[in-house]
Design a protein around this motif. Structure first.
Motif, PDB file in Angstrom:
ATOM      1  N   PHE A   1      76.013  14.483  49.790  1.00  0.00           N
ATOM      2  CA  PHE A   1      77.385  14.966  49.992  1.00  0.00           C
ATOM      3  C   PHE A   1      78.215  13.736  50.319  1.00  0.00           C
TER       4      PHE A   1
ATOM      5  N   PRO B   1      66.598  19.574  63.883  1.00  0.00           N
ATOM      6  CA  PRO B   1      67.826  19.737  64.664  1.00  0.00           C
ATOM      7  C   PRO B   1      68.995  20.139  63.755  1.00  0.00           C
TER       8      PRO B   1
ATOM      9  N   ALA C   1      70.067  18.605  60.104  1.00  0.00           N
ATOM     10  CA  ALA C   1      68.896  17.888  59.576  1.00  0.00           C
ATOM     11  C   ALA C   1      68.764  18.013  58.062  1.00  0.00           C
TER      12      ALA C   1
HETATM   13  P1  ADP Z   1      70.877  22.134  58.948  1.00  0.00           P
HETATM   14  O1  ADP Z   1      70.761  23.386  58.162  1.00  0.00           O
HETATM   15  O2  ADP Z   1      69.549  21.498  59.223  1.00  0.00           O
HETATM   16  O3  ADP Z   1      71.679  22.293  60.205  1.00  0.00           O
HETATM   17  P2  ADP Z   1      72.517  21.240  56.740  1.00  0.00           P
HETATM   18  O4  ADP Z   1      71.626  21.301  55.544  1.00  0.00           O
HETATM   19  O5  ADP Z   1      73.496  22.344  56.922  1.00  0.00           O
HETATM   20  O6  ADP Z   1      71.643  21.033  58.052  1.00  0.00           O
HETATM   21  O7  ADP Z   1      73.346  19.867  56.691  1.00  0.00           O
HETATM   22  C1  ADP Z   1      72.751  18.598  56.430  1.00  0.00           C
HETATM   23  C2  ADP Z   1      73.851  17.549  56.330  1.00  0.00           C
HETATM   24  O8  ADP Z   1      74.615  17.754  55.156  1.00  0.00           O
HETATM   25  C3  ADP Z   1      74.836  17.571  57.493  1.00  0.00           C
HETATM   26  O9  ADP Z   1      75.188  16.244  57.794  1.00  0.00           O
HETATM   27  C4  ADP Z   1      76.006  18.340  56.932  1.00  0.00           C
HETATM   28  O10 ADP Z   1      77.198  17.935  57.545  1.00  0.00           O
HETATM   29  C5  ADP Z   1      75.989  17.938  55.467  1.00  0.00           C
HETATM   30  N1  ADP Z   1      76.501  19.008  54.595  1.00  0.00           N
HETATM   31  C6  ADP Z   1      75.933  20.207  54.374  1.00  0.00           C
HETATM   32  N2  ADP Z   1      76.661  20.935  53.504  1.00  0.00           N
HETATM   33  C7  ADP Z   1      77.732  20.172  53.160  1.00  0.00           C
HETATM   34  C8  ADP Z   1      78.847  20.356  52.291  1.00  0.00           C
HETATM   35  N3  ADP Z   1      78.997  21.478  51.567  1.00  0.00           N
HETATM   36  N4  ADP Z   1      79.746  19.346  52.204  1.00  0.00           N
HETATM   37  C9  ADP Z   1      79.573  18.195  52.895  1.00  0.00           C
HETATM   38  N5  ADP Z   1      78.554  17.953  53.733  1.00  0.00           N
HETATM   39  C10 ADP Z   1      77.634  18.922  53.862  1.00  0.00           C
END
Ligand code: ADP
Length: 312
Positions: free
Chosen positions: A16, A40, A43
């Protein structure tokens, strides 16, 4: 549990804005297995789940579900997956039956078989008695059951549950965990959570992800091994100098807590318990406590994650 691989993810990556949310992650899930996906916040758990369920395309990597390539044949592969996102996709103005019938149609279950599929999913999730109630009027625990029912209605090979107990009260949590255990009798389950004891209670295998990378992928038994601290807590009726304890075969160092209490450190391949007991008896040390210490799952988890952070 068989060794048949039902889900295989190979070198998955997703970026991303130039930053890797998931970075070169590979793993597989066997038939009948419950895999806990732990990490966490931030992650990369949800991003991985969304890729596994065909809701987000990976930038790199491959996913096969029951041998079917998800990117080549998304329709066929998705028919093998049931998914409960963190926020269940419920139409709350419908009754439970109406909603599940709608889900049966969405999952392209033949119309003759739709009612049977709805009835079976309701029975398995303990929803039969609320079949004709509006979803909006159900408790959060029951709404979560409806979420699980829609995930299994088409008898998928793999059920993916994203934080299935978040926001529930302790009684509801117990009930949903029980339901997940029952679901695991017939489906492979991937469960994402940040609740450590949940993994211990429900899962055969654990995957720990942090900063987009898979840091640990092994059985609960292996994780338990890491919970052994390789220290013994010993206590004596009268003061005993640490120097005596240092002489015991296998003891690598002694931490003195007070004159009568010490913590003995040892290497995993050289447990000093037997030597210590013999010496305590022969020298009349009046040993009153001998306790192998264990790290909590939380400590092990933090150690695995911090090791990676320190390496970066
Ligand atoms: P978790 O489910 O383990 O809490 P995520 O998969 O939601 O983690 O997020 C992993 C990383 O990717 C984070 O740094 C989050 O900010 C980023 N992220 C997730 N989805 C998006 C998106 N649609 N746009 C930008 N960054 C994203």
């Amino acid at each position: 549990m068989s060794n048949k691989v039902l889900l295989e993810a190979t070198q998955l990556s997703r970026y991303f804005g130039g930053k890797a949310a998931v970075d070169d992650v590979s793993f597989s899930v066997n038939q009948g297995e419950v895999v806990g996906f732990l990490g966490p916040n931030g992650a990369g758990k949800s991003t991985t789940m969304r890729m596994l369920t065909g809701n987000l395309a990976p930038d790199y990597g491959e996913i096969t579900i029951n041998g079917i390539d998800l990117l080549d044949k998304p329709g066929l592969a998705k028919a093998q997956i049931g998914y409960l996102p963190e926020t269940p996709p419920l139409y709350k103005e419908l009754t439970v039956t109406e909603f599940l019938r709608f889900c049966a149609r969405l999952n392209q279950i033949e119309s003759r078989q739709q009612q049977t599929a709805v009835d079976t999913a309701m029975a398995r999730c303990g929803l039969t008695e609320v079949a004709h109630r509006l979803i909006a009027n159900l408790s959060k625990g029951f709404q979560q059951r409806v979420g699980i029912a829609q995930a299994i209605i088409h008898s998928p090979s793999v059920v993916i549950l994203d934080e299935p107990t978040s926001g529930l009260d302790p009684i509801q949590i117990r009930e949903i965990r029980q339901l997940i255990r029952e679901i695991a009798d017939e489906h492979s389950v991937i469960l994402s959570t940040h609740i450590l004891p949940e993994v211990q209670m429900l899962c055969d295998r654990v995957q720990i992800i942090s900063q987009g990378q898979l840091l640990f992928n092994d059985t609960i038994d292996q994780l338990s091994l890491q919970m052994q601290a390789h220290t013994l807590l010993v206590e004596f009726e009268q003061p005993l100098a640490a120097d005596f304890l240092k002489q015991v075969e296998g003891v690598s160092s002694v931490e003195t807590i007070n004159l009568q209490r010490h913590r003995l450190h040892y290497r995993p391949d050289n447990n000093p318990t037997q030597a210590l007991l013999s010496r305590a008896v022969s020298d009349n040390w009046r040993l009153t406590t001998l306790m192998p210490e264990r790290r909590s799952l939380e400590e092990v988890f933090m150690k695995i994650i911090q090791k990676e952070e320190a390496d970066v």
